[in-house]
Design a protein around this motif. Structure first.
Motif, PDB file in Angstrom:
ATOM      1  N   ILE A 123     -12.092-105.202 -40.463  1.00 43.94           N
ATOM      2  CA  ILE A 123     -12.292-105.598 -41.856  1.00 43.94           C
ATOM      3  C   ILE A 123     -13.197-104.545 -42.469  1.00 43.94           C
ATOM      4  CG2 ILE A 123     -13.275-107.347 -43.372  1.00 43.94           C
ATOM      5  CD1 ILE A 123     -12.601-109.303 -40.948  1.00 43.94           C
ATOM      6  N   ALA A 124     -12.777-103.955 -43.594  1.00 42.70           N
ATOM      7  CA  ALA A 124     -13.528-102.871 -44.212  1.00 42.70           C
ATOM      8  C   ALA A 124     -14.124-103.313 -45.544  1.00 42.70           C
ATOM      9  CB  ALA A 124     -12.620-101.661 -44.423  1.00 42.70           C
ATOM     10  N   LEU A 125     -15.370-102.897 -45.758  1.00 45.78           N
ATOM     11  CA  LEU A 125     -16.091-103.227 -46.983  1.00 45.78           C
ATOM     12  C   LEU A 125     -16.737-101.962 -47.534  1.00 45.78           C
ATOM     13  CD1 LEU A 125     -17.952-106.293 -45.456  1.00 45.78           C
ATOM     14  CD2 LEU A 125     -15.932-106.398 -46.908  1.00 45.78           C
ATOM     15  N   PHE A 126     -16.796-101.838 -48.852  1.00 47.34           N
ATOM     16  CA  PHE A 126     -17.562-100.764 -49.471  1.00 47.34           C
ATOM     17  C   PHE A 126     -19.009-101.193 -49.556  1.00 47.34           C
ATOM     18  CE2 PHE A 126     -13.426 -99.429 -51.254  1.00 47.34           C
ATOM     19  CZ  PHE A 126     -13.458 -98.097 -50.866  1.00 47.34           C
ATOM     20  N   ILE A 163      -8.804-120.823 -27.392  1.00 48.26           N
ATOM     21  CA  ILE A 163     -10.117-120.181 -27.452  1.00 48.26           C
ATOM     22  C   ILE A 163     -10.050-118.744 -26.927  1.00 48.26           C
ATOM     23  CG2 ILE A 163     -12.445-120.230 -26.482  1.00 48.26           C
ATOM     24  CD1 ILE A 163     -12.368-123.240 -26.725  1.00 48.26           C
ATOM     25  N   SER A 164      -9.222-118.484 -25.931  1.00 46.49           N
ATOM     26  CA  SER A 164      -9.144-117.129 -25.380  1.00 46.49           C
ATOM     27  C   SER A 164      -8.609-116.128 -26.405  1.00 46.49           C
ATOM     28  CB  SER A 164      -8.293-117.089 -24.116  1.00 46.49           C
ATOM     29  OG  SER A 164      -6.941-117.374 -24.431  1.00 46.49           O
ATOM     30  N   SER A 165      -7.928-116.595 -27.449  1.00 51.12           N
ATOM     31  CA  SER A 165      -7.390-115.680 -28.469  1.00 51.12           C
ATOM     32  C   SER A 165      -8.431-115.309 -29.511  1.00 51.12           C
ATOM     33  CB  SER A 165      -6.185-116.323 -29.170  1.00 51.12           C
ATOM     34  OG  SER A 165      -6.615-117.355 -30.056  1.00 51.12           O
ATOM     35  N   LEU A 166      -9.617-115.893 -29.453  1.00 52.51           N
ATOM     36  CA  LEU A 166     -10.611-115.673 -30.490  1.00 52.51           C
ATOM     37  C   LEU A 166     -11.450-114.424 -30.284  1.00 52.51           C
ATOM     38  CD1 LEU A 166     -11.911-119.293 -31.035  1.00 52.51           C
ATOM     39  CD2 LEU A 166     -10.066-118.086 -32.195  1.00 52.51           C
ATOM     40  N   PRO A 188     -20.558-110.810 -33.460  1.00 59.40           N
ATOM     41  CA  PRO A 188     -20.728-111.487 -32.166  1.00 59.40           C
ATOM     42  C   PRO A 188     -19.428-111.987 -31.540  1.00 59.40           C
ATOM     43  CG  PRO A 188     -22.348-112.267 -33.735  1.00 59.40           C
ATOM     44  CD  PRO A 188     -21.386-111.421 -34.503  1.00 59.40           C
ATOM     45  N   ASN A 189     -18.347-112.041 -32.338  1.00 57.82           N
ATOM     46  CA  ASN A 189     -17.064-112.511 -31.829  1.00 57.82           C
ATOM     47  C   ASN A 189     -16.131-111.360 -31.466  1.00 57.82           C
ATOM     48  OD1 ASN A 189     -17.529-115.456 -32.554  1.00 57.82           O
ATOM     49  ND2 ASN A 189     -17.894-114.395 -34.482  1.00 57.82           N
ATOM     50  N   GLY A 190     -16.625-110.121 -31.580  1.00 55.69           N
ATOM     51  CA  GLY A 190     -15.811-108.960 -31.269  1.00 55.69           C
ATOM     52  C   GLY A 190     -14.971-108.467 -32.438  1.00 55.69           C
ATOM     53  N   VAL A 191     -15.160-109.027 -33.634  1.00 56.05           N
ATOM     54  CA  VAL A 191     -14.441-108.554 -34.810  1.00 56.05           C
ATOM     55  C   VAL A 191     -15.099-107.259 -35.281  1.00 56.05           C
ATOM     56  CG1 VAL A 191     -13.801-109.063 -37.207  1.00 56.05           C
ATOM     57  CG2 VAL A 191     -13.774-110.892 -35.491  1.00 56.05           C
ATOM     58  N   VAL A 192     -14.306-106.233 -35.492  1.00 57.52           N
ATOM     59  CA  VAL A 192     -14.816-104.940 -35.926  1.00 57.52           C
ATOM     60  C   VAL A 192     -15.002-104.950 -37.445  1.00 57.52           C
ATOM     61  CG1 VAL A 192     -14.367-102.452 -36.037  1.00 57.52           C
ATOM     62  CG2 VAL A 192     -13.732-103.754 -33.987  1.00 57.52           C
ATOM     63  N   ILE A 193     -16.216-104.599 -37.882  1.00 59.89           N
ATOM     64  CA  ILE A 193     -16.539-104.490 -39.299  1.00 59.89           C
ATOM     65  C   ILE A 193     -16.712-103.010 -39.610  1.00 59.89           C
ATOM     66  CG2 ILE A 193     -18.182-105.113 -41.118  1.00 59.89           C
ATOM     67  CD1 ILE A 193     -16.740-107.540 -39.855  1.00 59.89           C
ATOM     68  N   ARG A 216     -12.920-117.803 -36.624  1.00 59.13           N
ATOM     69  CA  ARG A 216     -13.068-119.011 -35.806  1.00 59.13           C
ATOM     70  C   ARG A 216     -14.001-118.682 -34.661  1.00 59.13           C
ATOM     71  NH1 ARG A 216      -7.783-122.796 -35.171  1.00 59.13           N
ATOM     72  NH2 ARG A 216      -6.844-122.311 -37.174  1.00 59.13           N
ATOM     73  N   THR A 217     -14.925-119.581 -34.409  1.00 55.78           N
ATOM     74  CA  THR A 217     -15.898-119.310 -33.353  1.00 55.78           C
ATOM     75  C   THR A 217     -16.417-120.611 -32.756  1.00 55.78           C
ATOM     76  OG1 THR A 217     -17.969-118.155 -32.832  1.00 55.78           O
ATOM     77  CG2 THR A 217     -17.828-119.203 -35.001  1.00 55.78           C
ATOM     78  N   THR A 218     -16.876-120.510 -31.529  1.00 55.28           N
ATOM     79  CA  THR A 218     -17.582-121.629 -30.912  1.00 55.28           C
ATOM     80  C   THR A 218     -19.086-121.427 -31.039  1.00 55.28           C
ATOM     81  OG1 THR A 218     -17.485-120.541 -28.753  1.00 55.28           O
ATOM     82  CG2 THR A 218     -15.725-122.131 -29.264  1.00 55.28           C
ATOM     83  N   ASP A 219     -19.508-120.315 -31.649  1.00 55.92           N
ATOM     84  CA  ASP A 219     -20.933-120.017 -31.804  1.00 55.92           C
ATOM     85  C   ASP A 219     -21.235-119.668 -33.268  1.00 55.92           C
ATOM     86  OD1 ASP A 219     -23.582-119.293 -31.602  1.00 55.92           O
ATOM     87  OD2 ASP A 219     -23.288-117.893 -29.941  1.00 55.92           O
ATOM     88  N   MET A 220     -21.273-120.691 -34.105  1.00 57.73           N
ATOM     89  CA  MET A 220     -21.514-120.485 -35.533  1.00 57.73           C
ATOM     90  C   MET A 220     -22.891-119.889 -35.802  1.00 57.73           C
ATOM     91  SD  MET A 220     -19.677-123.508 -37.726  1.00 57.73           S
ATOM     92  CE  MET A 220     -21.093-124.553 -37.611  1.00 57.73           C
ATOM     93  N   GLU A 221     -23.892-120.300 -35.053  1.00 57.11           N
ATOM     94  CA  GLU A 221     -25.261-119.848 -35.313  1.00 57.11           C
ATOM     95  C   GLU A 221     -25.411-118.340 -35.112  1.00 57.11           C
ATOM     96  OE1 GLU A 221     -29.363-120.310 -36.371  1.00 57.11           O
ATOM     97  OE2 GLU A 221     -27.512-121.369 -36.817  1.00 57.11           O
TER      98      GLU A 221
END
Length: 160
Positions: free
Chosen positions: A90-93, A78-81, A129-134, A11-16
């Motif tokens: 989230i981990a990917l090979f 919004i503060s929880s996002l 950009p949302n602080g989610v760790v990849i 979820r984001t307020t900045d999709m672009e």
């Protein structure tokens, strides 16, 4: 029972900015998305013909008209996002470590690296950009080959 990651949603307020990150950093592409009652985009890893390839669902929060999203998925402060919330990462090979490192450097995306020899993985950690760790996982052999190649270049330039 066999489980496989279907997708993850952000979820984001900045999709672009979120779209640009996943396209540039991970090579995903925008593809078809159902007509949900809220804004969003689906980013695909592979053919757009198969919705199973829609790896990242970006959920846009329209602050001027939040009702469609609230009714469909529930309300979120919004503060929880920021960051990963209860999800750590989230981990990917992936394969192609050298090309990925070069691309991320060109994009100015900071990377934290770690090798886990006991399981044969070399890991890259980056923040969307949302602080989610990849976390991107590569065969440790790719990192070893890259180190050998870099050492040979360094040795060669010292000999000149």
């Amino acid at each position: 029972m066999t489980l496989a990651l279907n997708h993850f949603s952000i979820r984001t307020t900045d999709m672009e900015t979120t779209r640009i990150f996943y396209e540039a950093a991970l090579g995903l592409t925008v593809g078809p998305r159902p007509a949900f009652p809220f804004p969003g985009i689906w980013l695909y890893n592979g053919s757009h013909a198969d919705v199973a390839n829609a790896m990242v669902h970006v959920i846009g929060m329209d602050l001027k008209d939040p009702e469609g999203l609230k009714q469909y998925l529930g309300d979120r402060d919004i503060s929880s996002l920021k960051g990963s919330g209860a999800v750590d990462h989230i981990a990917l090979f992936d394969t192609g470590l050298q090309a990925k490192l070069e691309n991320l450097a060109k994009l100015g995306i900071a990377v934290r690296e770690r090798t886990v020899p006991s399981i044969g993985l070399h890991q890259l950690f980056l923040d969307d950009p949302n602080g989610v760790v990849i976390e991107l996982n590569y065969p440790a052999a790719e990192k070893a080959a890259l180190d050998v190649s870099r050492a040979a270049l360094t040795s060669s330039s010292k000999d000149d």
